[in-house]
Scaffold this active site. Structure first.
Site, PDB file in Angstrom:
ATOM      1  CG  ASN A  98      52.365  -2.189  59.760  1.00  0.00           C
ATOM      2  OD1 ASN A  98      51.547  -1.973  58.871  1.00  0.00           O
ATOM      3  ND2 ASN A  98      52.783  -1.247  60.587  1.00  0.00           N
ATOM      4  CE1 TYR A 152      48.568   5.343  57.837  1.00  0.00           C
ATOM      5  CE2 TYR A 152      48.272   4.772  55.529  1.00  0.00           C
ATOM      6  CZ  TYR A 152      48.389   4.398  56.854  1.00  0.00           C
ATOM      7  OH  TYR A 152      48.326   3.068  57.195  1.00  0.00           O
ATOM      8  CD  GLU A 159      42.643   6.410  62.189  1.00  0.00           C
ATOM      9  OE1 GLU A 159      43.847   6.714  62.065  1.00  0.00           O
ATOM     10  OE2 GLU A 159      42.277   5.364  62.765  1.00  0.00           O
ATOM     11  CG  HIS A 179      45.188   1.942  60.564  1.00  0.00           C
ATOM     12  ND1 HIS A 179      46.136   2.893  60.858  1.00  0.00           N
ATOM     13  CD2 HIS A 179      44.016   2.396  61.089  1.00  0.00           C
ATOM     14  CE1 HIS A 179      45.559   3.892  61.518  1.00  0.00           C
ATOM     15  NE2 HIS A 179      44.274   3.616  61.671  1.00  0.00           N
ATOM     16  CE  LYS A 202      48.526  -0.458  57.586  1.00  0.00           C
ATOM     17  NZ  LYS A 202      49.901   0.014  57.926  1.00  0.00           N
TER      18      LYS A 202
HETATM   19  N1  UDP Z   1      55.531   3.300  58.793  1.00  0.00           N
HETATM   20  C1  UDP Z   1      56.745   2.954  58.188  1.00  0.00           C
HETATM   21  N2  UDP Z   1      57.914   3.348  58.768  1.00  0.00           N
HETATM   22  C2  UDP Z   1      57.951   4.057  59.940  1.00  0.00           C
HETATM   23  C3  UDP Z   1      56.729   4.411  60.540  1.00  0.00           C
HETATM   24  C4  UDP Z   1      55.526   4.020  59.941  1.00  0.00           C
HETATM   25  O1  UDP Z   1      56.742   2.284  57.153  1.00  0.00           O
HETATM   26  O2  UDP Z   1      59.049   4.389  60.421  1.00  0.00           O
HETATM   27  C5  UDP Z   1      54.251   2.908  58.141  1.00  0.00           C
HETATM   28  C6  UDP Z   1      53.661   1.641  58.756  1.00  0.00           C
HETATM   29  O3  UDP Z   1      53.023   0.895  57.715  1.00  0.00           O
HETATM   30  C7  UDP Z   1      52.660   2.216  59.747  1.00  0.00           C
HETATM   31  C8  UDP Z   1      52.133   3.431  58.994  1.00  0.00           C
HETATM   32  O4  UDP Z   1      53.294   3.945  58.328  1.00  0.00           O
HETATM   33  O5  UDP Z   1      51.661   1.284  60.075  1.00  0.00           O
HETATM   34  C9  UDP Z   1      51.533   4.518  59.869  1.00  0.00           C
HETATM   35  O6  UDP Z   1      52.495   4.932  60.827  1.00  0.00           O
HETATM   36  P1  UDP Z   1      52.143   5.179  62.362  1.00  0.00           P
HETATM   37  O7  UDP Z   1      53.303   5.853  62.992  1.00  0.00           O
HETATM   38  O8  UDP Z   1      50.806   5.805  62.482  1.00  0.00           O
HETATM   39  O9  UDP Z   1      52.101   3.670  62.961  1.00  0.00           O
HETATM   40  P2  UDP Z   1      50.835   2.776  63.405  1.00  0.00           P
HETATM   41  O10 UDP Z   1      49.871   3.687  64.106  1.00  0.00           O
HETATM   42  O11 UDP Z   1      50.266   2.164  62.154  1.00  0.00           O
HETATM   43  O12 UDP Z   1      51.402   1.725  64.338  1.00  0.00           O
HETATM   44 MG    MG Z   2      49.065   5.478  63.538  1.00  0.00          MG
END
Ligand code: UDP
Ligand code: MG
Length: 168
Positions: A123, A51, A137, A126, A11
């Site tokens: 974080n 997303y 994706e 992805h 990212k």
């Molecule tokens: N995210 C966030 N707060 C949350 C959940 C997700 O900021 O409570 C953001 C975070 O950057 C995450 C992205 O949204 O990587 C996509 O969310 P997902 O639940 O798909 O998590 P991932 O698969 O990336 O672990």
């Molecule tokens: Mg995810």
């Protein structure tokens, strides 16, 4: 374990913090094969599609600002396709939990992620979380000719009808 493909995106914070090499080194511990790699700018259309399942979440507007680079003044991301046995699980393990404060401290997100004052999880990477997600994706971020392996069925279209830029 089944051979499978998974999408990784470094990212904008990962690029801004110059973490690309470090992240690639950590991911290489998985012994998976990189079969596709691109540096690209993420526009809002791509962000919304990537997303789309999170559109109702309270953090969604901030999340699209994040992935399109508006939080970092850096709109490049690096997209990669990793392939091999258990690729999805292996990469998710190296990435660590979504919340960087809950992530294993030696994972990528545990080591380099942070929570913004807005609450957004910044974080760093992805990683696809299931086979359905990785297929959706990978098809969104890569064309069949940008991956060095035949992952999914393809069709041919007539290039004469397509306007595109070529080198002068
Ligand atoms: N995210 C966030 N707060 C949350 C959940 C997700 O900021 O409570 C953001 C975070 O950057 C995450 C992205 O949204 O990587 C996509 O969310 P997902 O639940 O798909 O998590 P991932 O698969 O990336 O672990
Ligand atoms: Mg995810």
């Amino acid at each position: 374990m089944k051979e499978e493909a998974t999408l990784v995106i470094i990212k904008p914070d990962g690029l801004k913090k110059s973490l690309t090499g470090n992240i690639l080194s950590r991911l290489s511990e998985s012994k998976l094969k990189i079969i596709g790699a691109r540096i690209l700018k993420v526009d809002i259309a791509l962000a919304n599609e990537h997303y789309r399942h999170l559109q109702k979440e309270p953090f969604y507007p901030e999340l699209t600002k994040y992935i399109t680079g508006q939080l970092h003044g850096e709109n490049r991301v690096m997209a990669l396709v990793y392939f091999g046995e258990g690729a999805i699980t292996k990469v998710r393990e190296l990435a660590g939990a979504t919340n960087p404060e809950e992530a294993d401290p030696v994972s990528i997100r545990g080591a380099f992620g942070r929570i913004l004052t807005t609450g957004l999880f910044e974080n760093v990477i992805h990683a696809s979380s299931s086979n359905e997600e990785s297929e959706r994706e990978i098809k969104l971020w890569f064309g069949p000719d940008e991956i060095v392996q035949e992952l999914y069925p393809v069709k041919e279209i007539n290039p004469e009808s397509l306007k595109r830029r070529v080198w002068k």
